[in-house]
Design a protein around this motif. Structure first.
Motif, short mmCIF file in Angstrom:
data_model
loop_
_atom_site.label_atom_id
_atom_site.label_comp_id
_atom_site.label_asym_id
_atom_site.label_seq_id
_atom_site.Cartn_x
_atom_site.Cartn_y
_atom_site.Cartn_z
N THR A 1 -6.42 -8.05 -0.63
CA THR A 1 -7.47 -7.78 -1.61
C THR A 1 -7.56 -8.89 -2.64
O THR A 1 -8.57 -9.01 -3.33
CB THR A 1 -7.23 -6.44 -2.34
N GLU B 1 -6.60 -4.05 2.15
CA GLU B 1 -7.77 -3.27 2.55
C GLU B 1 -7.70 -2.96 4.04
O GLU B 1 -7.35 -3.81 4.85
CB GLU B 1 -9.06 -4.04 2.25
N SER C 1 -9.15 -1.93 7.74
CA SER C 1 -10.26 -1.93 8.70
C SER C 1 -9.82 -1.09 9.89
O SER C 1 -8.69 -1.25 10.37
CB SER C 1 -10.56 -3.35 9.21
N GLN D 1 -6.39 0.26 0.42
CA GLN D 1 -7.73 0.58 -0.06
C GLN D 1 -8.70 0.58 1.10
O GLN D 1 -8.47 -0.07 2.12
CB GLN D 1 -8.19 -0.46 -1.08
N ALA D 2 -9.80 1.30 0.92
CA ALA D 2 -10.88 1.30 1.91
C ALA D 2 -12.20 1.41 1.16
O ALA D 2 -12.35 2.24 0.27
CB ALA D 2 -10.72 2.47 2.88
N ILE E 1 -15.15 4.29 -2.39
CA ILE E 1 -13.89 3.57 -2.52
C ILE E 1 -12.75 4.59 -2.49
O ILE E 1 -12.73 5.56 -3.25
CB ILE E 1 -13.81 2.77 -3.84
N GLU F 1 -8.31 5.04 -1.94
CA GLU F 1 -7.03 4.34 -1.94
C GLU F 1 -5.91 5.33 -1.64
O GLU F 1 -6.04 6.52 -1.85
CB GLU F 1 -6.77 3.61 -3.26
#
Length: 165
Positions: A70, A81, A83, A116-117, A156, A158
């Motif tokens: 990030t 982050e 995926s 995080q996403a 968002i 987390e």
């Protein structure tokens, strides 16, 4: 009967199949702001070298997950982050849950304390998947980016590790 799903690391040799699944995600219009598949070299340079996982059924790659940094700042070295992409032909089989669960374990073993996403608000299945594994919604980014001349919001989420302190 559900098929047996194996989770393993992936590398450059797997990129053609990983890229095909990524392309499917791009085509949905609610998985990423990317509009074309990057080269392996570009993708590899932007993702953390560890924590790259593939899901396989009968030796066929059906999904993948990976982490991106990030920030380059040292203080954020434990924040990444997520995926995660599952081929449309194999959704709703629990692959996402297995992949993301393993990614969480791998990330903690590598010292990551926060995942995080940023997920398109319309992508309800992905938001639900993340929440089911301990991610919490912390807000949203309104009209954070345009795709095909349409503005999209990102939810968002987390997840703070309970083991990496």
């Amino acid at each position: 009967m559900k098929p047996e799903i194996q989770i393993a690391y992936f590398s450059k040799i797997d990129w053609p199949k990983i890229a095909t699944i990524y392309k499917e995600g791009i085509a949905t219009g609610i998985a990423t702001f990317e509009t074309k598949i990057p080269s392996w070299e570009t993708w590899d340079a932007s993702h953390i070298k560890s924590c790259r996982l593939k899901a396989m059924i009968e030796n066929q790659i059906v999904g993948w997950a990976a982490l991106s940094p990030t920030s380059k700042r040292e203080v954020y070295k434990g924040v990444a982050e997520v995926s995660i992409y599952i081929t449309s032909k194999h959704q709703n089989l629990g692959i996402g849950t297995l992949l993301l669960s393993q990614l969480i374990k791998e990330s903690e073993a590598e010292g990551f304390w926060t995942l995080q996403a940023g997920i398109f608000t319309q992508n309800k299945p992905s938001i639900a998947l993340h929440k089911s594994l301990g991610f919490r919604e912390i807000g949203y980014r309104e009209k954070v980016g345009k795709l095909n001349d349409i503005w999209y919001d990102n939810t968002i989420l987390e997840r703070r590790s309970k083991t990496v302190i």
